[in-house]
Write a protein that holds these residues in place. Structure first.
Motif, PDB file in Angstrom:
ATOM      1  N   GLN A 105       0.827  -1.205   0.000  1.00 24.49           N
ATOM      2  CA  GLN A 105       0.000   0.000   0.000  1.00 24.49           C
ATOM      3  C   GLN A 105       0.864   1.260   0.000  1.00 24.49           C
ATOM      4  O   GLN A 105       0.595   2.215  -0.740  1.00 24.49           O
ATOM      5  CB  GLN A 105      -0.928  -0.009   1.210  1.00 24.49           C
ATOM      6  CG  GLN A 105      -1.991  -1.100   1.156  1.00 24.49           C
ATOM      7  CD  GLN A 105      -2.821  -1.156   2.419  1.00 24.49           C
ATOM      8  OE1 GLN A 105      -2.669  -0.335   3.319  1.00 24.49           O
ATOM      9  NE2 GLN A 105      -3.704  -2.135   2.504  1.00 24.49           N
ATOM     10  N   ASP A 108       2.648   1.695  -3.416  1.00 27.14           N
ATOM     11  CA  ASP A 108       1.773   2.271  -4.438  1.00 27.14           C
ATOM     12  C   ASP A 108       1.605   3.775  -4.234  1.00 27.14           C
ATOM     13  O   ASP A 108       1.561   4.543  -5.209  1.00 27.14           O
ATOM     14  CB  ASP A 108       0.413   1.584  -4.413  1.00 27.14           C
ATOM     15  CG  ASP A 108       0.467   0.165  -4.954  1.00 27.14           C
ATOM     16  OD1 ASP A 108       1.466  -0.188  -5.611  1.00 27.14           O
ATOM     17  OD2 ASP A 108      -0.496  -0.602  -4.713  1.00 27.14           O
ATOM     18  N   ARG A 109       1.499   4.203  -2.990  1.00 29.80           N
ATOM     19  CA  ARG A 109       1.349   5.635  -2.712  1.00 29.80           C
ATOM     20  C   ARG A 109       2.624   6.399  -3.039  1.00 29.80           C
ATOM     21  O   ARG A 109       2.575   7.529  -3.521  1.00 29.80           O
ATOM     22  CB  ARG A 109       0.926   5.831  -1.258  1.00 29.80           C
ATOM     23  CG  ARG A 109      -0.553   5.494  -1.052  1.00 29.80           C
ATOM     24  CD  ARG A 109      -0.890   5.208   0.403  1.00 29.80           C
ATOM     25  NE  ARG A 109      -2.326   5.030   0.585  1.00 29.80           N
ATOM     26  CZ  ARG A 109      -3.013   3.966   0.219  1.00 29.80           C
ATOM     27  NH1 ARG A 109      -2.394   2.964  -0.394  1.00 29.80           N
ATOM     28  NH2 ARG A 109      -4.322   3.888   0.425  1.00 29.80           N
ATOM     29  N   TYR A 112       2.871   6.394  -6.978  1.00 33.49           N
ATOM     30  CA  TYR A 112       1.843   7.233  -7.609  1.00 33.49           C
ATOM     31  C   TYR A 112       1.431   8.335  -6.643  1.00 33.49           C
ATOM     32  O   TYR A 112       0.257   8.517  -6.345  1.00 33.49           O
ATOM     33  CB  TYR A 112       0.639   6.378  -7.994  1.00 33.49           C
ATOM     34  CG  TYR A 112       0.990   5.219  -8.896  1.00 33.49           C
ATOM     35  CD1 TYR A 112       1.363   5.427 -10.224  1.00 33.49           C
ATOM     36  CD2 TYR A 112       0.958   3.903  -8.433  1.00 33.49           C
ATOM     37  CE1 TYR A 112       1.686   4.362 -11.059  1.00 33.49           C
ATOM     38  CE2 TYR A 112       1.274   2.837  -9.247  1.00 33.49           C
ATOM     39  CZ  TYR A 112       1.641   3.077 -10.565  1.00 33.49           C
ATOM     40  OH  TYR A 112       1.966   2.028 -11.380  1.00 33.49           O
ATOM     41  N   GLU A 114       1.116  11.400  -6.879  1.00 32.66           N
ATOM     42  CA  GLU A 114       0.186  12.423  -7.369  1.00 32.66           C
ATOM     43  C   GLU A 114      -1.262  12.011  -7.137  1.00 32.66           C
ATOM     44  O   GLU A 114      -2.152  12.876  -7.080  1.00 32.66           O
ATOM     45  CB  GLU A 114       0.439  12.695  -8.853  1.00 32.66           C
ATOM     46  CG  GLU A 114       0.082  11.572  -9.810  1.00 32.66           C
ATOM     47  CD  GLU A 114       1.119  10.452  -9.894  1.00 32.66           C
ATOM     48  OE1 GLU A 114       0.903   9.497 -10.662  1.00 32.66           O
ATOM     49  OE2 GLU A 114       2.158  10.555  -9.192  1.00 32.66           O
ATOM     50  N   ARG A 115      -1.514  10.735  -6.978  1.00 29.57           N
ATOM     51  CA  ARG A 115      -2.874  10.257  -6.706  1.00 29.57           C
ATOM     52  C   ARG A 115      -3.194  10.272  -5.206  1.00 29.57           C
ATOM     53  O   ARG A 115      -4.343  10.026  -4.824  1.00 29.57           O
ATOM     54  CB  ARG A 115      -3.046   8.829  -7.229  1.00 29.57           C
ATOM     55  CG  ARG A 115      -2.747   8.659  -8.711  1.00 29.57           C
ATOM     56  CD  ARG A 115      -2.896   7.205  -9.110  1.00 29.57           C
ATOM     57  NE  ARG A 115      -2.378   6.941 -10.457  1.00 29.57           N
ATOM     58  CZ  ARG A 115      -2.274   5.730 -11.007  1.00 29.57           C
ATOM     59  NH1 ARG A 115      -2.675   4.667 -10.303  1.00 29.57           N
ATOM     60  NH2 ARG A 115      -1.789   5.572 -12.222  1.00 29.57           N
ATOM     61  N   HIS A 116      -2.181  10.510  -4.397  1.00 25.08           N
ATOM     62  CA  HIS A 116      -2.352  10.478  -2.944  1.00 25.08           C
ATOM     63  C   HIS A 116      -1.724  11.733  -2.336  1.00 25.08           C
ATOM     64  O   HIS A 116      -0.726  11.673  -1.607  1.00 25.08           O
ATOM     65  CB  HIS A 116      -1.708   9.211  -2.372  1.00 25.08           C
ATOM     66  CG  HIS A 116      -2.233   7.949  -2.980  1.00 25.08           C
ATOM     67  ND1 HIS A 116      -3.414   7.360  -2.587  1.00 25.08           N
ATOM     68  CD2 HIS A 116      -1.743   7.173  -3.989  1.00 25.08           C
ATOM     69  CE1 HIS A 116      -3.625   6.272  -3.303  1.00 25.08           C
ATOM     70  NE2 HIS A 116      -2.639   6.138  -4.160  1.00 25.08           N
ATOM     71  N   PRO A 117      -2.303  12.888  -2.608  1.00 26.18           N
ATOM     72  CA  PRO A 117      -1.674  14.153  -2.232  1.00 26.18           C
ATOM     73  C   PRO A 117      -1.712  14.463  -0.741  1.00 26.18           C
ATOM     74  O   PRO A 117      -1.173  15.494  -0.322  1.00 26.18           O
ATOM     75  CB  PRO A 117      -2.485  15.181  -3.022  1.00 26.18           C
ATOM     76  CG  PRO A 117      -3.823  14.539  -3.202  1.00 26.18           C
ATOM     77  CD  PRO A 117      -3.548  13.077  -3.364  1.00 26.18           C
ATOM     78  N   GLU A 118      -2.323  13.586   0.050  1.00 23.02           N
ATOM     79  CA  GLU A 118      -2.337  13.845   1.484  1.00 23.02           C
ATOM     80  C   GLU A 118      -0.935  13.789   2.090  1.00 23.02           C
ATOM     81  O   GLU A 118      -0.696  14.293   3.185  1.00 23.02           O
ATOM     82  CB  GLU A 118      -3.263  12.858   2.204  1.00 23.02           C
ATOM     83  CG  GLU A 118      -2.912  11.399   2.071  1.00 23.02           C
ATOM     84  CD  GLU A 118      -3.541  10.725   0.862  1.00 23.02           C
ATOM     85  OE1 GLU A 118      -3.706   9.492   0.898  1.00 23.02           O
ATOM     86  OE2 GLU A 118      -3.860  11.422  -0.122  1.00 23.02           O
ATOM     87  N   TRP A 124       5.732   9.334   1.828  1.00 18.45           N
ATOM     88  CA  TRP A 124       5.318   7.953   1.595  1.00 18.45           C
ATOM     89  C   TRP A 124       6.531   7.028   1.574  1.00 18.45           C
ATOM     90  O   TRP A 124       6.493   5.924   2.139  1.00 18.45           O
ATOM     91  CB  TRP A 124       4.555   7.838   0.276  1.00 18.45           C
ATOM     92  CG  TRP A 124       3.184   8.441   0.253  1.00 18.45           C
ATOM     93  CD1 TRP A 124       2.713   9.403  -0.601  1.00 18.45           C
ATOM     94  CD2 TRP A 124       2.079   8.117   1.120  1.00 18.45           C
ATOM     95  NE1 TRP A 124       1.403   9.700  -0.327  1.00 18.45           N
ATOM     96  CE2 TRP A 124       0.982   8.929   0.723  1.00 18.45           C
ATOM     97  CE3 TRP A 124       1.915   7.240   2.182  1.00 18.45           C
ATOM     98  CZ2 TRP A 124      -0.258   8.863   1.347  1.00 18.45           C
ATOM     99  CZ3 TRP A 124       0.686   7.175   2.821  1.00 18.45           C
ATOM    100  CH2 TRP A 124      -0.388   7.979   2.402  1.00 18.45           C
TER     101      TRP A 124
END
Length: 209
Positions: A105, A108-109, A112, A114-118, A124
């Motif tokens: 998990q 992947d963050r 990618y 940009e898909r998980h901007p938190e 990450w």
């Protein structure tokens, strides 16, 4: 009709890589169909509606849909270097579960981000190191492989995922002082003739269906 097991695979997928590592190590001939993830063949979806690779269909009709199941099945047929006996199976499976769950998990963050901007990619990445890779590093400080002196099921199950992590930012991975033993372990794995064999680009062979 071929009597060989039919393997649906994707060359760069870490799950498919580890399945191929075990099949090749066991010396089991298989009919490999490289899957286009954008155009999945009907036969793959019929055998395994989840539509992910790897999937192994045996000549008797049995279907193995999980990479770890494929690894264990292959090595149960022939395990010339004792990957299944290198450590207690429960301990190896526990480490693989940590890899396949929390670490995957975070990987992947990181990959990618940009898909998980938190969080930022660096955040990450650092969390992945703390959550999983630091433990691998500690294991490898005093032994060449994760459970001792020789390659195991766990080493080969984790190797493609550590490779994927390293490739996100290879400059950082090659330079970080936090993971020298892991870096050396990864390079030894990538230098294996077995790894080169399973990563060879397949000849064009459209998947059935």
């Amino acid at each position: 009709m071929s009597t060989l097991p039919l393997l649906f695979s994707y060359r760069r997928c870490p799950y498919a890589i580890r399945a191929r590592l075990a099949l090749w190590q066991a010396g089991l001939p298989v009919q490999v169909h490289e899957v286009s993830l954008r155009d999945k063949p009907a036969e793959l979806l019929r055998l395994s509606p989840k539509g992910t690779v790897p999937v192994l269909c045996l000549p008797d009709g049995m279907v193995l849909e999980q990479s770890l199941d494929i690894m264990r099945w292959a090595l149960a047929q022939h395990d010339p270097d004792g990957w299944l006996q290198a450590a207690p199976l429960e301990a190896m499976l526990a480490l693989i579960a940590q890899n396949d769950g929390p670490f995957k998990q975070l990987l992947d963050r990181y990959k990618y981000a940009e898909r998980h901007p938190e969080r930022t990619a660096i955040e990450w990445r650092d969390e992945a190191v703390r959550a999983h890779l630091a433990d691998l590093e500690a294991r490898l400080h005093h032994q060449p492989c994760l459970f001792g002196p020789s390659w195991s099921l766990a080493d080969m199950a984790l190797l493609p995922f550590v490779r994927q992590f390293a490739q996100v930012d290879r400059v950082w991975f090659d330079a970080t002082p936090a993971l020298p033993a892991l870096r050396a372990w990864l390079q030894r794995g990538l230098d294996l003739p077995l790894f080169a064999a399973v990563m060879a680009k397949p000849t064009h062979q459209p998947a059935p269906g």
